[in-house]
Write a protein that holds these residues in place. Structure first.
Motif, PDB file in Angstrom:
ATOM      1  N   TYR A 115       0.851  -1.193   0.000  1.00  0.00           N
ATOM      2  CA  TYR A 115       0.000   0.000   0.000  1.00  0.00           C
ATOM      3  C   TYR A 115       0.882   1.237   0.000  1.00  0.00           C
ATOM      4  O   TYR A 115       1.843   1.318   0.772  1.00  0.00           O
ATOM      5  N   TYR A 116       0.568   2.189  -0.876  1.00  0.00           N
ATOM      6  CA  TYR A 116       1.241   3.486  -0.825  1.00  0.00           C
ATOM      7  C   TYR A 116       0.526   4.346   0.210  1.00  0.00           C
ATOM      8  O   TYR A 116      -0.708   4.406   0.214  1.00  0.00           O
ATOM      9  N   ASP A 117       1.258   4.976   1.057  1.00  0.00           N
ATOM     10  CA  ASP A 117       0.700   5.863   2.095  1.00  0.00           C
ATOM     11  C   ASP A 117      -0.393   5.163   2.911  1.00  0.00           C
ATOM     12  O   ASP A 117      -1.377   5.796   3.309  1.00  0.00           O
ATOM     13  N   ASN A 118      -0.208   3.862   3.120  1.00  0.00           N
ATOM     14  CA  ASN A 118      -1.176   3.074   3.895  1.00  0.00           C
ATOM     15  C   ASN A 118      -2.571   3.005   3.286  1.00  0.00           C
ATOM     16  O   ASN A 118      -3.490   2.518   3.923  1.00  0.00           O
ATOM     17  N   ARG A 119      -2.778   3.527   2.073  1.00  0.00           N
ATOM     18  CA  ARG A 119      -4.135   3.404   1.527  1.00  0.00           C
ATOM     19  C   ARG A 119      -4.190   3.073   0.041  1.00  0.00           C
ATOM     20  O   ARG A 119      -4.993   2.258  -0.361  1.00  0.00           O
ATOM     21  N   HIS A 120      -3.322   3.665  -0.795  1.00  0.00           N
ATOM     22  CA  HIS A 120      -3.435   3.358  -2.226  1.00  0.00           C
ATOM     23  C   HIS A 120      -2.801   2.006  -2.496  1.00  0.00           C
ATOM     24  O   HIS A 120      -1.618   1.808  -2.246  1.00  0.00           O
ATOM     25  N   ILE A 121      -3.604   1.099  -3.030  1.00  0.00           N
ATOM     26  CA  ILE A 121      -3.095  -0.264  -3.197  1.00  0.00           C
ATOM     27  C   ILE A 121      -2.196  -0.372  -4.429  1.00  0.00           C
ATOM     28  O   ILE A 121      -2.527   0.134  -5.495  1.00  0.00           O
ATOM     29  N   GLY A 122      -1.045  -0.983  -4.243  1.00  0.00           N
ATOM     30  CA  GLY A 122      -0.090  -1.184  -5.335  1.00  0.00           C
ATOM     31  C   GLY A 122      -0.030  -2.643  -5.743  1.00  0.00           C
ATOM     32  O   GLY A 122       0.034  -2.972  -6.925  1.00  0.00           O
ATOM     33  N   LEU A 123      -0.051  -3.547  -4.762  1.00  0.00           N
ATOM     34  CA  LEU A 123      -0.024  -4.992  -5.020  1.00  0.00           C
ATOM     35  C   LEU A 123      -0.964  -5.686  -4.050  1.00  0.00           C
ATOM     36  O   LEU A 123      -1.086  -5.282  -2.893  1.00  0.00           O
ATOM     37  N   GLY A 154       1.373  -6.325 -17.716  1.00  0.00           N
ATOM     38  CA  GLY A 154       0.159  -5.786 -17.105  1.00  0.00           C
ATOM     39  C   GLY A 154      -0.114  -4.391 -17.623  1.00  0.00           C
ATOM     40  O   GLY A 154       0.788  -3.714 -18.115  1.00  0.00           O
ATOM     41  N   ALA A 155      -1.376  -3.980 -17.497  1.00  0.00           N
ATOM     42  CA  ALA A 155      -1.765  -2.647 -17.945  1.00  0.00           C
ATOM     43  C   ALA A 155      -1.107  -1.589 -17.056  1.00  0.00           C
ATOM     44  O   ALA A 155      -0.566  -1.908 -15.991  1.00  0.00           O
ATOM     45  N   ASN A 156      -1.192  -0.350 -17.473  1.00  0.00           N
ATOM     46  CA  ASN A 156      -0.685   0.747 -16.649  1.00  0.00           C
ATOM     47  C   ASN A 156      -1.374   0.730 -15.298  1.00  0.00           C
ATOM     48  O   ASN A 156      -2.590   0.594 -15.224  1.00  0.00           O
ATOM     49  N   GLY A 157      -0.601   0.861 -14.249  1.00  0.00           N
ATOM     50  CA  GLY A 157      -1.186   0.915 -12.908  1.00  0.00           C
ATOM     51  C   GLY A 157      -1.444  -0.440 -12.288  1.00  0.00           C
ATOM     52  O   GLY A 157      -1.950  -0.534 -11.174  1.00  0.00           O
ATOM     53  N   SER A 158      -1.076  -1.539 -12.980  1.00  0.00           N
ATOM     54  CA  SER A 158      -1.373  -2.868 -12.440  1.00  0.00           C
ATOM     55  C   SER A 158      -0.420  -3.253 -11.296  1.00  0.00           C
ATOM     56  O   SER A 158      -0.755  -4.117 -10.490  1.00  0.00           O
ATOM     57  N   GLY A 159       0.732  -2.618 -11.225  1.00  0.00           N
ATOM     58  CA  GLY A 159       1.637  -2.902 -10.106  1.00  0.00           C
ATOM     59  C   GLY A 159       3.017  -3.398 -10.507  1.00  0.00           C
ATOM     60  O   GLY A 159       3.817  -3.778  -9.650  1.00  0.00           O
ATOM     61  N   LYS A 160       3.331  -3.340 -11.797  1.00  0.00           N
ATOM     62  CA  LYS A 160       4.608  -3.878 -12.288  1.00  0.00           C
ATOM     63  C   LYS A 160       5.804  -3.176 -11.645  1.00  0.00           C
ATOM     64  O   LYS A 160       6.732  -3.820 -11.162  1.00  0.00           O
ATOM     65  N   SER A 161       5.779  -1.853 -11.660  1.00  0.00           N
ATOM     66  CA  SER A 161       6.922  -1.115 -11.107  1.00  0.00           C
ATOM     67  C   SER A 161       7.036  -1.347  -9.604  1.00  0.00           C
ATOM     68  O   SER A 161       8.149  -1.480  -9.074  1.00  0.00           O
ATOM     69  N   THR A 162       5.901  -1.424  -8.937  1.00  0.00           N
ATOM     70  CA  THR A 162       5.913  -1.680  -7.492  1.00  0.00           C
ATOM     71  C   THR A 162       6.583  -3.024  -7.210  1.00  0.00           C
ATOM     72  O   THR A 162       7.434  -3.141  -6.322  1.00  0.00           O
ATOM     73  N   LEU A 163       6.209  -4.040  -8.001  1.00  0.00           N
ATOM     74  CA  LEU A 163       6.781  -5.372  -7.809  1.00  0.00           C
ATOM     75  C   LEU A 163       8.295  -5.356  -8.065  1.00  0.00           C
ATOM     76  O   LEU A 163       9.071  -5.935  -7.291  1.00  0.00           O
ATOM     77  N   GLU A 211      -6.485  -5.290 -10.879  1.00  0.00           N
ATOM     78  CA  GLU A 211      -6.759  -5.413  -9.429  1.00  0.00           C
ATOM     79  C   GLU A 211      -5.467  -5.738  -8.675  1.00  0.00           C
ATOM     80  O   GLU A 211      -5.502  -6.068  -7.491  1.00  0.00           O
ATOM     81  N   HIS A 212      -4.332  -5.675  -9.363  1.00  0.00           N
ATOM     82  CA  HIS A 212      -3.006  -5.803  -8.736  1.00  0.00           C
ATOM     83  C   HIS A 212      -2.679  -7.202  -8.242  1.00  0.00           C
ATOM     84  O   HIS A 212      -1.899  -7.356  -7.292  1.00  0.00           O
ATOM     85  N   ASN A 213      -3.295  -8.229  -8.840  1.00  0.00           N
ATOM     86  CA  ASN A 213      -2.879  -9.583  -8.481  1.00  0.00           C
ATOM     87  C   ASN A 213      -2.506 -10.375  -9.740  1.00  0.00           C
ATOM     88  O   ASN A 213      -2.700  -9.902 -10.854  1.00  0.00           O
TER      89      ASN A 213
HETATM   90  N1  ADP Z   1       3.852   7.003  -5.273  1.00  0.00           N
HETATM   91  C1  ADP Z   1       2.619   6.516  -5.328  1.00  0.00           C
HETATM   92  N2  ADP Z   1       1.638   6.962  -4.492  1.00  0.00           N
HETATM   93  C2  ADP Z   1       0.395   6.445  -4.518  1.00  0.00           C
HETATM   94  N3  ADP Z   1       0.017   5.462  -5.350  1.00  0.00           N
HETATM   95  C3  ADP Z   1       0.940   4.971  -6.199  1.00  0.00           C
HETATM   96  C4  ADP Z   1       2.287   5.465  -6.230  1.00  0.00           C
HETATM   97  N4  ADP Z   1       2.968   4.781  -7.183  1.00  0.00           N
HETATM   98  C5  ADP Z   1       2.091   3.915  -7.711  1.00  0.00           C
HETATM   99  N5  ADP Z   1       0.878   4.015  -7.136  1.00  0.00           N
HETATM  100  C6  ADP Z   1      -0.331   3.226  -7.440  1.00  0.00           C
HETATM  101  O1  ADP Z   1      -0.039   1.856  -7.313  1.00  0.00           O
HETATM  102  C7  ADP Z   1      -0.610   1.118  -8.371  1.00  0.00           C
HETATM  103  C8  ADP Z   1       0.474   0.347  -9.097  1.00  0.00           C
HETATM  104  O2  ADP Z   1       1.370   1.277  -9.695  1.00  0.00           O
HETATM  105  P1  ADP Z   1       2.650   0.840 -10.522  1.00  0.00           P
HETATM  106  O3  ADP Z   1       3.373  -0.220  -9.782  1.00  0.00           O
HETATM  107  O4  ADP Z   1       3.401   2.083 -10.844  1.00  0.00           O
HETATM  108  O5  ADP Z   1       1.978   0.218 -11.828  1.00  0.00           O
HETATM  109  P2  ADP Z   1       2.607  -0.081 -13.275  1.00  0.00           P
HETATM  110  O6  ADP Z   1       4.092  -0.016 -13.154  1.00  0.00           O
HETATM  111  O7  ADP Z   1       2.082  -1.430 -13.621  1.00  0.00           O
HETATM  112  O8  ADP Z   1       2.075   0.967 -14.197  1.00  0.00           O
HETATM  113  C9  ADP Z   1      -1.347   2.134  -9.248  1.00  0.00           C
HETATM  114  O9  ADP Z   1      -2.695   2.091  -8.925  1.00  0.00           O
HETATM  115  C10 ADP Z   1      -0.727   3.443  -8.887  1.00  0.00           C
HETATM  116  O10 ADP Z   1      -1.658   4.488  -8.989  1.00  0.00           O
END
Ligand code: ADP
Ligand code: MG
Length: 270
Positions: free
Chosen positions: A14-22, A39-48, A220-222
């Motif tokens: 979770y980003y900032d304890n609320r926005h779900i990343g994975l 995965g599509a944009n925002g799916s969580g690839k960079s987070t992983l 949905e990030h899974n």
């Molecule tokens: N710094 C951030 N603060 C809040 N939410 C974030 C941040 N970075 C990514 N997210 C959210 O986490 C989810 C996964 O993001 P990300 O891993 O960047 O996806 P991808 O690389 O697949 O495009 C998205 O919904 C995105 O909005």
């Protein structure tokens, strides 16, 4: 099965304890694999990838890498230098990765940080300049280069560390066609050298040639699919669902039919 290089167990982020990343990622990666995370944009690839690189830590769940837990604690111990020498991360944005006054300094930076002897650093920089075919750029200021050249320098700054494991975030993004071909050849070469290559992409067209395995993340990030590229590419319904290809409605005379558009889409026979 040997012990996996990465063991990712029920990871939530979770980003900032609320926005779900994975959301509940479980997967193992073996040494020598070439893996695409699709995965599509925002799916969580960079987070992983950031979690695998030890740049972010799971909110829930656990990750082990190279046989050790990957936590803030272990990465503050002597394990850190070992891990950093084994794992190289190429950011999506080359601008975030380059900061030295010259290309030469940029490529030498990592090895110097690892206290590698001067002669060896010099040798590595020379090798990388040749491997990436960027010798003419060696005295240039990285920030003044073109997008493709910057990307090569960013990749060079990681290759000079000679990592066994390469994490690449959207490596083909913003590259001109010739630089893309160059990158494909480089990735092939790394595969031949038995490096583990893990890349994130939303570009279906690079998956078949470059990856031995594809893990698909949903919006949905899974994980919704994990298999060989050919299997993944055949599953059009799944690719539509995760927003990797899209659907158009076409009218041909009186016939209306739906087919998908993506890099490999063909017009349905009728
Ligand atoms: N710094 C951030 N603060 C809040 N939410 C974030 C941040 N970075 C990514 N997210 C959210 O986490 C989810 C996964 O993001 P990300 O891993 O960047 O996806 P991808 O690389 O697949 O495009 C998205 O919904 C995105 O909005
Ligand atoms: Mg991303």
């Amino acid at each position: 099965m040997p012990e996996p290089l990465f063991n990712i167990e029920k990871v939530h982020y979770y980003y900032d304890n609320r926005h779900i990343g994975l959301k509940g990622i479980t997967m193992q990666i073996q040494s020598g694999e070439s893996l695409a995370i699709l995965g599509a944009n925002g799916s969580g690839k960079s987070t992983l990838l950031k979690i695998m690189a030890g740049l972010a830590f799971p909110s829930e769940g656990s990750v082990t890498a190279l046989g050790r837990p990957l936590t803030q604690d272990t990465l503050s111990s002597e394990f850190a230098a070992f891990f950093r020498s084994k794992v190289g991360f190429v950011f999506q944005e080359a601008d975030l990765q380059i900061f030295c006054p010259t290309v030469w300094d940029e490529i030498a930076f990592g090895p110097i940080q690892l206290d590698i002897p001067k002669d060896e650093v010099k040798q590595r920089v020379e090798d990388v300049l040749d491997m990436l075919d960027i010798r003419p750029l060696k005295d240039r200021q990285p920030h003044h280069l073109s997008g493709g050249e910057k990307k090569k320098v960013a990749i060079g700054s990681v290759l000079s560390l000679n990592p066994d494991i390469l994490l690449l975030d959207e490596p083909t993004n913003g590259l001109d066609p010739r630089t893309q071909v160059w990158l494909f050849e480089l990735l092939d070469e790394l595969r031949r050298l038995k490096k583990t290559v893990i890349m994130a992409t939303h570009d279906l067209s690079i998956v078949e040639d470059l990856a031995g395995r594809v893990v698909v993340l949903s919006e949905e990030h899974n994980i919704v699919s994990d298999g060989k590229p050919a299997e993944i590419l055949r599953d059009k319904d799944m690719l539509l669902r995760v927003n990797i290809i899209h659907e158009h409605t076409h009218r041909h005379g009186d016939i209306v039919h739906i087919h998908s558009h993506g890099p490999f889409a063909r017009h349905d026979e009728h």
